[in-house]
Design an enzyme around this catalytic site. Structure first.
Site, PDB file in Angstrom:
ATOM      1  CG  LEU A 139      -0.729   5.184  16.067  1.00  0.00           C
ATOM      2  CD1 LEU A 139      -1.113   5.953  15.050  1.00  0.00           C
ATOM      3  CD2 LEU A 139       0.845   5.477  16.334  1.00  0.00           C
TER       4      LEU A 139
ATOM      5  CG  HIS B 157      -9.616  -3.219   8.536  1.00  0.00           C
ATOM      6  ND1 HIS B 157      -8.875  -3.909   9.510  1.00  0.00           N
ATOM      7  CD2 HIS B 157     -10.750  -4.220   8.590  1.00  0.00           C
ATOM      8  CE1 HIS B 157      -9.177  -4.911  10.114  1.00  0.00           C
ATOM      9  NE2 HIS B 157     -10.398  -5.269   9.689  1.00  0.00           N
TER      10      HIS B 157
ATOM     11  CG  ASP C 104      -9.703  -1.929  12.685  1.00  0.00           C
ATOM     12  OD1 ASP C 104      -8.457  -1.199  12.142  1.00  0.00           O
ATOM     13  OD2 ASP C 104      -9.366  -3.112  12.869  1.00  0.00           O
TER      14      ASP C 104
ATOM     15  CG  ASN D  63      -2.102  -0.651   1.022  1.00  0.00           C
ATOM     16  OD1 ASN D  63      -3.005  -0.708   0.041  1.00  0.00           O
ATOM     17  ND2 ASN D  63      -2.475  -1.798   1.535  1.00  0.00           N
TER      18      ASN D  63
ATOM     19  CG  ASN E 107      -5.898   1.557   9.304  1.00  0.00           C
ATOM     20  OD1 ASN E 107      -4.801   1.172   8.814  1.00  0.00           O
ATOM     21  ND2 ASN E 107      -6.705   0.610   9.935  1.00  0.00           N
TER      22      ASN E 107
HETATM   23  C1  GRF Z   1      -3.213  -4.816   4.081  1.00  0.00           C
HETATM   24  O1  GRF Z   1      -4.180  -5.901   3.956  1.00  0.00           O
HETATM   25  C2  GRF Z   1      -3.832  -3.735   5.054  1.00  0.00           C
HETATM   26  O2  GRF Z   1      -5.363  -3.668   4.843  1.00  0.00           O
HETATM   27  C3  GRF Z   1      -3.793  -4.448   6.454  1.00  0.00           C
HETATM   28  O3  GRF Z   1      -2.488  -4.753   6.296  1.00  0.00           O
HETATM   29  C4  GRF Z   1      -2.163  -5.022   4.933  1.00  0.00           C
HETATM   30  C5  GRF Z   1      -0.716  -4.337   4.747  1.00  0.00           C
HETATM   31  O4  GRF Z   1      -0.169  -4.788   3.395  1.00  0.00           O
HETATM   32  N1  GRF Z   1      -3.939  -3.360   7.345  1.00  0.00           N
HETATM   33  P1  GRF Z   1       0.878  -4.070   2.904  1.00  0.00           P
HETATM   34  O5  GRF Z   1       2.121  -3.960   3.804  1.00  0.00           O
HETATM   35  O6  GRF Z   1       0.414  -2.660   2.273  1.00  0.00           O
HETATM   36  O7  GRF Z   1       1.372  -4.756   1.596  1.00  0.00           O
END
Ligand code: GRF
Length: 193
Positions: A98, A114, A150, A22, A112
């Site tokens: 956090l 999720h 979340d 991400n 964030n």
């Molecule tokens: C993703 O599935 C995100 O939604 C979750 O952790 C994973 C992180 O993946 N919170 P990356 O490190 O961005 O590849």
């Protein structure tokens, strides 16, 4: 949102713990003309976080902090963010919760991603739980971060169908591909772009 973007992009930090896919997608987005943010700092709580390589590849300042003493780590992070004029935070696979006081300092400015259709399946092992419950659909959500895990206001969601052949790994892969699409979209939405 009450952040003026003017002609300069909003300086943003991304917090990671793991693979950083991400992070990579956010960096790529941030370099497009339409992006209201620039990624100026990467924070990790994990020395082994593979995502740190993207900070290096794209020449982004970064810092690894040991969260064994979380209050101290957060104090250091706040100093770093202040020094680097960071105004916005994207959590991307950041595995630490956090503190309330930290979140308060960046109220409404931390988001964030999720891997579930929140408010369902908060927390960890989402894909496994979704499959155990024989759900037909799953998805991913970008939301504002509050002190409740979340649970902040939802910005954007993507729903997708689960196939009978899916297992936690295949589902994670499918959902992740959509995460990379909706995270930038959420940012555009927040800033009304
Ligand atoms: C993703 O599935 C995100 O939604 C979750 O952790 C994973 C992180 O993946 N919170 P990356 O490190 O961005 O590849």
């Amino acid at each position: 949102m009450a952040i003026s973007i003017g002609y300069k992009k909003i300086k943003t930090a991304v917090f990671i713990s793991g693979n950083g896919s991400n992070l990579k997608s956010l960096i790529k987005f941030s370099k497009t003309k339409k992006s209201p943010i620039s990624i100026d700092f990467v924070i990790s709580n994990n020395t082994k976080s593979k995502g740190l390589k993207y900070a290096k590849i794209f020449n982004i300042k970064n810092k690894i902090l040991n969260f064994h003493k979380q209050a101290l780590a957060e104090k250091k992070i706040l100093q770093i963010l202040h020094k680097n004029k960071i105004k916005f935070i994207c959590l991307a696979g950041f595995m630490k919760i956090l503190s309330k006081s930290f979140i308060k300092r960046f109220k409404g400015k931390i988001i964030n991603i999720h891997p579930s259709l929140l408010p369902r399946y908060k927390g960890l092992k989402t894909h496994q739980r979704v499959l155990e419950n024989k759900e037909k659909y799953t998805g991913c959500t970008v939301h504002f971060v509050t002190s409740k895990l979340d649970s902040g206001k939802i910005i954007i969601q993507k729903k997708l169908k689960i196939s009978k052949r899916d297992n936690p790994k295949s589902l994670a892969k499918k959902v992740l591909a959509y995460e990379h699409i909706i995270y930038p979209k959420a940012i555009l939405k927040i800033f009304n772009l």
